[in-house]
Motif scaffolding. Structure first.
Motif, short mmCIF file in Angstrom:
data_model
loop_
_atom_site.label_atom_id
_atom_site.label_comp_id
_atom_site.label_asym_id
_atom_site.label_seq_id
_atom_site.Cartn_x
_atom_site.Cartn_y
_atom_site.Cartn_z
N ALA A 59 0.82 -1.21 0.00
CA ALA A 59 0.00 0.00 0.00
C ALA A 59 0.85 1.26 0.00
O ALA A 59 0.38 2.34 -0.40
N SER A 60 2.11 1.15 0.46
CA SER A 60 2.99 2.31 0.47
C SER A 60 3.68 2.53 -0.87
O SER A 60 4.48 3.47 -0.99
N GLY A 61 3.46 1.65 -1.83
CA GLY A 61 4.05 1.84 -3.14
C GLY A 61 5.21 0.91 -3.43
O GLY A 61 5.86 1.06 -4.48
N ILE A 62 5.52 -0.04 -2.56
CA ILE A 62 6.61 -0.98 -2.77
C ILE A 62 6.05 -2.21 -3.46
O ILE A 62 5.02 -2.76 -3.06
N THR A 63 6.72 -2.65 -4.50
CA THR A 63 6.31 -3.86 -5.21
C THR A 63 6.87 -5.07 -4.48
O THR A 63 8.09 -5.30 -4.46
N VAL A 64 6.02 -5.86 -3.86
CA VAL A 64 6.42 -7.03 -3.07
C VAL A 64 5.63 -8.23 -3.54
O VAL A 64 4.40 -8.16 -3.67
N GLU A 65 6.32 -9.31 -3.79
CA GLU A 65 5.70 -10.58 -4.18
C GLU A 65 5.95 -11.59 -3.06
O GLU A 65 7.11 -11.91 -2.74
N LEU A 66 4.90 -12.07 -2.45
CA LEU A 66 4.99 -13.02 -1.35
C LEU A 66 4.53 -14.40 -1.82
O LEU A 66 3.43 -14.52 -2.38
N ALA A 67 5.37 -15.41 -1.59
CA ALA A 67 5.04 -16.79 -1.94
C ALA A 67 5.28 -17.66 -0.72
O ALA A 67 6.35 -17.60 -0.10
N THR A 68 4.28 -18.47 -0.36
CA THR A 68 4.39 -19.37 0.79
C THR A 68 4.22 -20.80 0.31
O THR A 68 3.41 -21.09 -0.58
N HIS A 69 4.96 -21.71 0.91
CA HIS A 69 4.91 -23.12 0.57
C HIS A 69 4.86 -23.91 1.87
O HIS A 69 5.57 -23.60 2.83
#
Length: 527
Positions: free
Chosen positions: A270-280
């Motif tokens: 929401a602050s403008g940072i591109t973050v990709e979260l993947a959980t396994h």
């Protein structure tokens, strides 16, 4: 030259002690070498000079000083039992053990004394009893005082180490008090860096987004720019304060964060940072320490990515492996697409704190640049971890004191056991030699019957034992008148008397008698 150098460096007190030592040792020489007592002035002068040389060399080469005195004693008495140099031998042996920490040279010198004594005994007298007497004298007058000197030296070292340990403990107590006063500052520094640093970075990112938003009026854009600069300045000041307050050995808080990693990622997005979260892997309940560590690693990694790689996408991956009872969190980002904002360079305390926090949770942390110019942070944590403290280590002073105590105990054991062992070995050798001599000095009745009066002594060598007794046994009557010499032989290896007596005059056998220890009993001539 070295002795003169040591003499020049010696203090006035040391020189006075050496002078007193020389006078005391010379007193015994002058008393026993008095010309009115059977001595001579040259012997007295040589003895006093030798003692002076020994005192001069005692501080630089104590074993040489001891050797000088042993040689003087051997010149006076082959058995080394001489009242003139007994005190000097004991004194120099004690000083050798007290002043020289090395043990091997002294053992080699003592072995040299024993070997030289054996050679002299066999060369001059062909009697091992003289050598046994020398060994006994060396044991009592040299080895025992040397062991006592070594024990005293180690005891003094133990006392010195004890005082050093006490001083170190006093300094450590003052250091502990200082660390206690800094503990609260360290805790505040950790909280400030963990919470405020991340929030200020997000404020700066949001302000930067508003600053470039073309839908806002210019005045609001300028206000957003000022907000971004203020957030950056606050972050810099916070970093300076953390650098002052943070202390080594800081303990990580064990209370888990209120938000999850997913909520943290949502807030960063929401602050403008591109973050990709993947959980396994399946969801598992993490201990408080592990949950807090996972949140802190993700938070610190996002903060660093925002500061050092603005605009670069961040990839976060969480792998839960119930079989291995471990969780792996990795956060990576490629090389930054834009230059990072100007400002103070980070001190790196965030990653240092992460490493400590992960270690306390029982895991490991790896971080560093990647091959494409980006950066990666990887933490591996056990799912059922408990805090693992650092392995305790004994203080250096305590180890040194324990080693000094062990050396003192060894010195005491050596001072007691070594003489006892040497006496036991010496006694066994003496008994063995006595048994050997007794077996080689037995003359039988048949051998006596084959000896004829008038035969030359050289012709009897093959018919009599190799070893005769040193002299007549106690209580045996006088030798026949007119004889030059007599040889005594045992009749039984276990009995001292009666003995066979062979007397010679001018190298010829003149009598052969069986004599007993009763002085009034007439000698009996075997027929």
């Amino acid at each position: 030259m070295r002795a003169l150098s040591v003499l020049r460096r010696a203090t006035r007190r040391e020189l006075l002690l050496d002078l007193v030592l020389w006078v005391c040792l010379s007193f015994f020489v002058t008393m026993k070498e008095d010309p009115n007592d059977g001595g001579s002035w040259p012997q007295m002068a040589a003895g006093v000079a030798a003692l002076g040389l020994g005192v001069l060399l005692c501080r630089v080469a104590p074993l040489v000083s001891l050797t000088v005195v042993v040689v003087c004693s051997a010149l006076h008495s082959p058995e080394l039992f001489t009242q003139s140099y007994t005190v000097a031998m004991c004194g120099f042996a004690f000083l050798a053990g007290r002043r020289d920490a090395r043990g091997r040279p002294a053992v080699l010198v003592f072995a040299g004394y024993a070997a030289a004594g054996l050679g002299l005994s066999l060369t001059y007298d062909d009697k091992l009893w003289v050598w046994f007497a020398q060994l006994t004298s060396l044991l009592l007058q040299v080895v025992v005082p040397w062991l006592i000197g070594r024990y005293v030296r180690r005891y003094v070292q133990l006392v010195a180490d004890g005082w050093e340990l006490a001083n170190r403990m006093e300094r450590e107590q003052r250091a502990v008090a200082d660390r206690e006063r800094l503990r609260e500052r360290s805790r505040i520094a950790g909280d400030m860096h963990d919470s405020l640093g991340h929030d200020l970075s997000l404020i700066a990112v949001r302000a930067a987004a508003l600053e470039v938003n073309r839908n806002l009026p210019p005045a609001e854009q300028r206000a957003a720019g000022e907000l971004r600069l203020a957030a950056a300045d606050a972050t810099a000041r916070l970093r300076d304060i953390v650098g002052v307050l943070r202390a080594d050995g800081e303990e990580a808080p064990t209370t888990p964060a209120d938000e999850s990693v997913a909520e943290l990622v949502e807030r960063a997005t929401a602050s403008g940072i591109t973050v990709e979260l993947a959980t396994h892997g399946p969801d598992v309940e993490l201990p408080d320490m592990v949950g807090r560590a996972v949140h802190r690693v993700a938070q610190e990694a996002l903060t660093n990515a925002t500061k050092h790689a603005p605009g670069a996408p961040v990839r976060m991956r969480i792998v839960r492996d119930p079989g291995a009872r471990a969780l792996t969190l990795s956060v990576t980002h490629p090389a930054p697409t834009a230059a990072p904002p100007s400002g103070p360079v980070s001190g790196g305390t965030g990653l240092v704190g992460l490493d400590e926090r992960v270690r306390l949770a029982g895991g490991t942390l790896v971080h560093g640049p990647t091959g494409d110019g980006g950066f990666a942070v990887t933490a591996r944590l056990p799912i059922t971890a408990t805090p693992v403290p650092l392995a305790p280590q004994a203080p250096v002073a305590a180890r040194e004191l324990s080693r000094a105590r062990l050396q003192v105990k060894r010195g005491l054991v050596q001072a007691i056991v070594a003489p006892v062992a040497v006496v036991a070995v010496l006694g066994a050798l003496m008994l063995a030699y006595q048994e050997y001599g007794a077996s080689r000095s037995v003359l039988t009745r048949d051998q006596v019957d084959r000896l004829h009066l008038g035969e030359r002594r050289t012709a009897l060598r093959d018919r009599v034992p190799d070893h005769a007794l040193d002299g007549p046994p106690p209580g045996v009557g006088p030798e026949p008148a007119g004889t030059d010499t007599c040889a005594y032989f045992r009749t039984d290896r276990f009995e001292l008397t009666p003995v066979y007596r062979l007397c010679f005059t001018s190298g010829a056998l003149t009598s052969k008698d069986l004599v007993d220890d009763v002085p009034n009993e007439e000698s009996r001539t075997p027929r």
